[in-house]
Design a protein around this motif. Structure first.
Motif, PDB file in Angstrom:
ATOM      1  N   ARG A  80      -2.927  40.905 -34.844  1.00  0.00           N
ATOM      2  CA  ARG A  80      -3.908  41.982 -34.590  1.00  0.00           C
ATOM      3  C   ARG A  80      -4.559  41.416 -33.249  1.00  0.00           C
ATOM      4  NH1 ARG A  80      -8.457  43.016 -39.019  1.00  0.00           N
ATOM      5  NH2 ARG A  80      -9.198  44.350 -37.534  1.00  0.00           N
ATOM      6  N   ILE A  81      -4.989  42.848 -32.475  1.00  0.00           N
ATOM      7  CA  ILE A  81      -6.016  42.317 -31.543  1.00  0.00           C
ATOM      8  C   ILE A  81      -7.009  43.635 -31.610  1.00  0.00           C
ATOM      9  CG2 ILE A  81      -6.400  42.182 -28.861  1.00  0.00           C
ATOM     10  CD1 ILE A  81      -3.424  41.252 -28.568  1.00  0.00           C
ATOM     11  N   ASP A  82      -8.210  43.257 -31.754  1.00  0.00           N
ATOM     12  CA  ASP A  82      -9.229  44.272 -31.906  1.00  0.00           C
ATOM     13  C   ASP A  82     -10.358  44.376 -30.341  1.00  0.00           C
ATOM     14  OD1 ASP A  82      -9.466  45.161 -34.727  1.00  0.00           O
ATOM     15  OD2 ASP A  82      -9.154  42.841 -34.530  1.00  0.00           O
ATOM     16  N   LEU A  83     -10.486  43.164 -29.675  1.00  0.00           N
ATOM     17  CA  LEU A  83     -11.385  43.008 -28.836  1.00  0.00           C
ATOM     18  C   LEU A  83     -10.879  42.374 -27.573  1.00  0.00           C
ATOM     19  CD1 LEU A  83     -14.384  42.062 -31.333  1.00  0.00           C
ATOM     20  CD2 LEU A  83     -13.987  44.339 -30.603  1.00  0.00           C
ATOM     21  N   LEU A  84     -11.384  42.586 -26.473  1.00  0.00           N
ATOM     22  CA  LEU A  84     -10.950  42.138 -25.229  1.00  0.00           C
ATOM     23  C   LEU A  84     -12.151  41.873 -24.352  1.00  0.00           C
ATOM     24  CD1 LEU A  84      -8.883  40.911 -22.956  1.00  0.00           C
ATOM     25  CD2 LEU A  84      -8.478  43.483 -22.537  1.00  0.00           C
ATOM     26  N   VAL A  85     -12.350  40.705 -23.757  1.00  0.00           N
ATOM     27  CA  VAL A  85     -13.392  40.538 -22.617  1.00  0.00           C
ATOM     28  C   VAL A  85     -12.591  40.203 -21.590  1.00  0.00           C
ATOM     29  CG1 VAL A  85     -15.487  39.257 -22.146  1.00  0.00           C
ATOM     30  CG2 VAL A  85     -15.079  40.088 -24.411  1.00  0.00           C
ATOM     31  N   ASN A  86     -12.720  40.812 -20.373  1.00  0.00           N
ATOM     32  CA  ASN A  86     -12.110  40.496 -19.157  1.00  0.00           C
ATOM     33  C   ASN A  86     -13.249  39.756 -18.440  1.00  0.00           C
ATOM     34  OD1 ASN A  86      -9.205  41.429 -19.216  1.00  0.00           O
ATOM     35  ND2 ASN A  86     -10.043  43.483 -19.285  1.00  0.00           N
ATOM     36  N   ALA A 136     -12.318  47.674 -28.882  1.00  0.00           N
ATOM     37  CA  ALA A 136     -13.414  47.805 -27.547  1.00  0.00           C
ATOM     38  C   ALA A 136     -12.762  46.658 -26.752  1.00  0.00           C
ATOM     39  CB  ALA A 136     -14.753  47.388 -28.091  1.00  0.00           C
ATOM     40  N   VAL A 137     -13.282  46.800 -25.362  1.00  0.00           N
ATOM     41  CA  VAL A 137     -13.018  46.228 -24.205  1.00  0.00           C
ATOM     42  C   VAL A 137     -14.396  46.207 -23.624  1.00  0.00           C
ATOM     43  CG1 VAL A 137     -11.690  46.014 -22.065  1.00  0.00           C
ATOM     44  CG2 VAL A 137     -10.690  46.976 -23.984  1.00  0.00           C
ATOM     45  N   VAL A 138     -14.655  44.918 -22.905  1.00  0.00           N
ATOM     46  CA  VAL A 138     -15.816  44.748 -21.949  1.00  0.00           C
ATOM     47  C   VAL A 138     -15.260  43.772 -20.790  1.00  0.00           C
ATOM     48  CG1 VAL A 138     -18.019  43.812 -21.609  1.00  0.00           C
ATOM     49  CG2 VAL A 138     -17.713  44.826 -23.922  1.00  0.00           C
ATOM     50  N   ASN A 139     -15.562  44.621 -19.901  1.00  0.00           N
ATOM     51  CA  ASN A 139     -15.320  44.118 -18.480  1.00  0.00           C
ATOM     52  C   ASN A 139     -16.367  43.439 -17.746  1.00  0.00           C
ATOM     53  OD1 ASN A 139     -12.490  45.043 -18.452  1.00  0.00           O
ATOM     54  ND2 ASN A 139     -13.041  47.060 -17.654  1.00  0.00           N
ATOM     55  N   ILE A 140     -16.235  42.173 -17.205  1.00  0.00           N
ATOM     56  CA  ILE A 140     -17.521  41.531 -16.610  1.00  0.00           C
ATOM     57  C   ILE A 140     -17.531  41.855 -15.184  1.00  0.00           C
ATOM     58  CG2 ILE A 140     -18.578  39.372 -16.249  1.00  0.00           C
ATOM     59  CD1 ILE A 140     -18.377  40.250 -18.905  1.00  0.00           C
ATOM     60  N   ALA A 141     -18.366  42.902 -14.818  1.00  0.00           N
ATOM     61  CA  ALA A 141     -18.375  43.410 -13.429  1.00  0.00           C
ATOM     62  C   ALA A 141     -19.398  42.454 -12.613  1.00  0.00           C
ATOM     63  CB  ALA A 141     -18.468  44.842 -13.301  1.00  0.00           C
TER      64      ALA A 141
END
Length: 263
Positions: A80-86, A136-141
């Protein structure tokens, strides 16, 4: 009562150092199983993964095939994959007023990792994430992408594009996948520490702190705490947000503290 994030699986790109590593540690502390991605910081990533009982996986997220292979490895290990931090990113230093300091290839190089990479990772993760109850995804801008300053015009433009993409994809992937971004200002990471003496790094942090309203130089964990908050299911009503974390520097009132300026 069990933690809301217990048992989730997260991929953190560029997770072996800096903001990525701080995020991995915070997620692991919440019971999240972490896939620590790296491109070149193998030793750091493997040591961190071992410390948090996760796995370290090499992949250049600017390459779509490697993004898909990274996701396949995560699925093979955890199902499974639940969370992604770019978090993976890069820059090139060039004075904004020097229009000859950047080439088209410089722009393409930064966009490839800072903008296209996050898109490719979201696309690769989406089929698995759509199946989760609170993905959920969070991108580091970066604040550079909001105000157009920073290490170079190309960097600011690539992070501005990432912020726009955050909103675009938050719209089309909702409600199955929540997407937000954190936009840091200065962050005192190992990148600076390795290039400066201990005294030089401390002096830099003091200088940064003296020019912002909150009188502090943010560290990697100051950013990671907001990344994890946005990933937490408790933030279910937040989507398409760009959260600026810069110790209040954008308020510009710090200018009055500098010598030669009157408030």
């Amino acid at each position: 009562m069990s933690d809301r994030m217990q048992g989730m699986v997260a991929i953190v790109t560029g997770g072996g150092t800096g903001i990525g590593a701080a995020t991995v540690r915070r997620l692991a502390g919440r019971g999240v199983r972490c896939v620590v991605n790296y491109a070149s910081s193998r030793d750091d990533a493997e040591a961190l993964a071992a410390d948090v009982s996760g796995i370290a996986v090499r992949a250049d997220v600017g390459d779509d095939a490697e993004c898909r292979a990274l996701v396949a490895t995560a699925m093979d290990n955890y199902g499974r994959i639940d969370l992604l931090v770019n978090n993976a990113g890069k820059t090139k230093f060039a004075a904004h007023e020097d229009l000859d300091a950047l080439s088209a290839d410089d722009f393409l190089d930064l966009y490839r990792l800072n903008t296209i990479g996050p898109f490719q990772m979201i696309r690769a993760c989406a089929p698995a994430m759509r199946k989760g109850p609170a993905s959920a995804v969070v991108n580091i801008a970066s604040v550079a992408g909001i105000s157009g300053h920073g290490s170079s015009v190309a960097y600011a433009a690539s992070k501005g594009a990432l912020a726009t993409m955050t909103q675009s994809l938050a719209r089309v992937l909702a409600p199955a996948i929540r997407i937000n971004a954190v936009a840091p200002g200065y962050v005192g990471t190992g990148w600076f520490e390795k290039r400066l003496s201990a005294e030089g790094f401390a002096a830099l942090n003091d200088r940064i702190a003296s020019g912002v309203p909150m009188a502090l130089a943010a560290m990697a964990d100051d950013i990671a705490v907001h990344v994890v908050h946005l990933l937490d299911p408790v933030s279910r009503a937040l989507a398409g947000e760009i959260v600026r974390v810069d110790a209040g520097a954008h308020l510009d009132i710090g200018q009055s503290r500098r010598p030669g300026r009157e408030g």
